[in-house]
Design a protein around this motif. Structure first.
Motif, mmCIF file in Angstrom:
data_model
loop_
_atom_site.group_PDB
_atom_site.id
_atom_site.type_symbol
_atom_site.label_atom_id
_atom_site.label_comp_id
_atom_site.label_asym_id
_atom_site.label_seq_id
_atom_site.Cartn_x
_atom_site.Cartn_y
_atom_site.Cartn_z
ATOM 1 N N THR A 198 -83.686 46.962 47.607
ATOM 2 C CA THR A 198 -85.055 46.556 47.309
ATOM 3 C C THR A 198 -85.128 46.239 45.825
ATOM 4 O O THR A 198 -84.601 46.990 44.998
ATOM 5 C CB THR A 198 -86.044 47.689 47.664
ATOM 6 O OG1 THR A 198 -85.927 47.958 49.058
ATOM 7 C CG2 THR A 198 -87.472 47.313 47.342
ATOM 8 N N VAL A 199 -85.779 45.109 45.497
ATOM 9 C CA VAL A 199 -86.016 44.723 44.101
ATOM 10 C C VAL A 199 -87.519 44.612 43.900
ATOM 11 O O VAL A 199 -88.165 43.766 44.529
ATOM 12 C CB VAL A 199 -85.349 43.371 43.750
ATOM 13 C CG1 VAL A 199 -85.702 42.955 42.330
ATOM 14 C CG2 VAL A 199 -83.852 43.438 43.921
ATOM 15 N N ALA A 200 -88.066 45.491 43.088
ATOM 16 C CA ALA A 200 -89.507 45.488 42.791
ATOM 17 C C ALA A 200 -90.329 45.400 44.077
ATOM 18 O O ALA A 200 -91.271 44.628 44.180
ATOM 19 C CB ALA A 200 -89.856 44.362 41.824
ATOM 20 N N THR A 227 -76.951 47.359 42.451
ATOM 21 C CA THR A 227 -76.998 48.554 41.607
ATOM 22 C C THR A 227 -77.638 48.232 40.261
ATOM 23 O O THR A 227 -78.450 49.009 39.740
ATOM 24 C CB THR A 227 -75.579 49.126 41.426
ATOM 25 O OG1 THR A 227 -75.061 49.450 42.729
ATOM 26 C CG2 THR A 227 -75.578 50.360 40.553
ATOM 27 N N PHE A 228 -77.293 47.078 39.702
ATOM 28 C CA PHE A 228 -77.896 46.645 38.434
ATOM 29 C C PHE A 228 -79.403 46.469 38.590
ATOM 30 O O PHE A 228 -80.185 46.998 37.801
ATOM 31 C CB PHE A 228 -77.248 45.347 37.952
ATOM 32 C CG PHE A 228 -77.929 44.739 36.758
ATOM 33 C CD1 PHE A 228 -77.796 45.309 35.494
ATOM 34 C CD2 PHE A 228 -78.717 43.608 36.895
ATOM 35 C CE1 PHE A 228 -78.433 44.757 34.393
ATOM 36 C CE2 PHE A 228 -79.358 43.046 35.805
ATOM 37 C CZ PHE A 228 -79.217 43.624 34.547
ATOM 38 N N TYR A 229 -79.839 45.734 39.616
ATOM 39 C CA TYR A 229 -81.270 45.506 39.819
ATOM 40 C C TYR A 229 -82.015 46.829 39.987
ATOM 41 O O TYR A 229 -83.103 47.006 39.438
ATOM 42 C CB TYR A 229 -81.523 44.601 41.036
ATOM 43 C CG TYR A 229 -80.828 43.272 40.998
ATOM 44 C CD1 TYR A 229 -80.584 42.587 39.803
ATOM 45 C CD2 TYR A 229 -80.380 42.675 42.175
ATOM 46 C CE1 TYR A 229 -79.934 41.364 39.786
ATOM 47 C CE2 TYR A 229 -79.736 41.440 42.161
ATOM 48 C CZ TYR A 229 -79.508 40.803 40.966
ATOM 49 O OH TYR A 229 -78.867 39.590 40.947
ATOM 50 N N SER A 232 -87.205 49.800 42.927
ATOM 51 C CA SER A 232 -85.957 49.145 43.334
ATOM 52 C C SER A 232 -84.931 50.211 43.661
ATOM 53 O O SER A 232 -84.877 51.255 43.015
ATOM 54 C CB SER A 232 -85.431 48.260 42.205
ATOM 55 O OG SER A 232 -86.367 47.266 41.857
ATOM 56 N N ARG A 233 -84.103 49.928 44.661
ATOM 57 C CA ARG A 233 -83.090 50.904 45.061
ATOM 58 C C ARG A 233 -82.048 50.250 45.963
ATOM 59 O O ARG A 233 -82.335 49.258 46.628
ATOM 60 C CB ARG A 233 -83.720 52.088 45.774
ATOM 61 C CG ARG A 233 -84.415 51.726 47.076
ATOM 62 C CD ARG A 233 -85.386 52.808 47.539
ATOM 63 N NE ARG A 233 -86.332 52.268 48.492
ATOM 64 C CZ ARG A 233 -87.401 51.554 48.200
ATOM 65 N NH1 ARG A 233 -87.687 51.269 46.954
ATOM 66 N NH2 ARG A 233 -88.199 51.098 49.144
ATOM 67 N N VAL A 234 -80.871 50.828 45.985
ATOM 68 C CA VAL A 234 -79.833 50.446 46.948
ATOM 69 C C VAL A 234 -80.033 51.348 48.151
ATOM 70 O O VAL A 234 -80.102 52.566 48.016
ATOM 71 C CB VAL A 234 -78.421 50.616 46.345
ATOM 72 C CG1 VAL A 234 -77.354 50.329 47.387
ATOM 73 C CG2 VAL A 234 -78.246 49.724 45.125
#
Length: 159
Positions: A56-58, A21-23, A30-32
């Motif tokens: 997903t991160v970047a 959630t932070f990322y 980025s998303r959960v």
């Protein structure tokens, strides 16, 4: 939801959902995507606990595994985030370090879960790719820094 062919799996003690959630709140693209609960008790958790988080991160597909305290991250794995200017560099650095993370050297920092991040302005990467004296000067400047100072790298590139 389709399952990617290759996914980065990140081991967390018990905070995969919080980290994902932070990322997602910090980095673009980025998303959960999914939160999966344990179907039964397991060594470091109970039935119904969050077991995995798909996120997903970047643009990079990841899965966070709440596997308990057995393994911890180290610098052998890091996310490298390319930035366009000092403002973007500061934003990501401050988000990570300012939320329980800590600074390291040469543009590296760790988040509060122990994952390493390289917040790398494109000008530094371009200098390294240029090679020769330009790369040497930019590299020498970088070696004195924690968070990368874009203006200092640009000045070093020019000589």
């Amino acid at each position: 939801m389709s399952i990617p062919k290759n996914t980065v799996c990140l081991w967390f003690d018990k905070d995969a959902e919080e980290a994902a959630t932070f990322y997602a709140s910090v980095f673009p693209d980025s998303r959960v995507e999914a939160i999966n609960h344990a179907p039964d008790d397991y060594p470091f958790g109970k039935k119904g606990d969050v077991l995995t988080v798909q996120f997903t991160v970047a643009g990079i597909p990841c899965i966070g595994l709440n596997g308990g305290p057995v393994f911890t991250p180290d610098e052998a794995f890091s996310f490298q985030i390319a930035t366009d200017d000092q403002k973007e560099t500061d934003r990501y650095w401050d988000a990570i370090v300012g939320n329980g993370g800590r600074e390291s050297g040469c543009g590296w920092c760790k988040d509060r879960w122990g994952l390493s991040w390289q917040i790398t302005p494109r000008t530094l990467t371009e200098a390294m790719m240029a090679g020769g004296d330009e790369a040497r000067r930019a590299f020498a400047a970088m070696m004195t820094m924690r968070k990368i100072d874009v203006a200092a790298i640009d000045a070093a590139r020019r000589g």
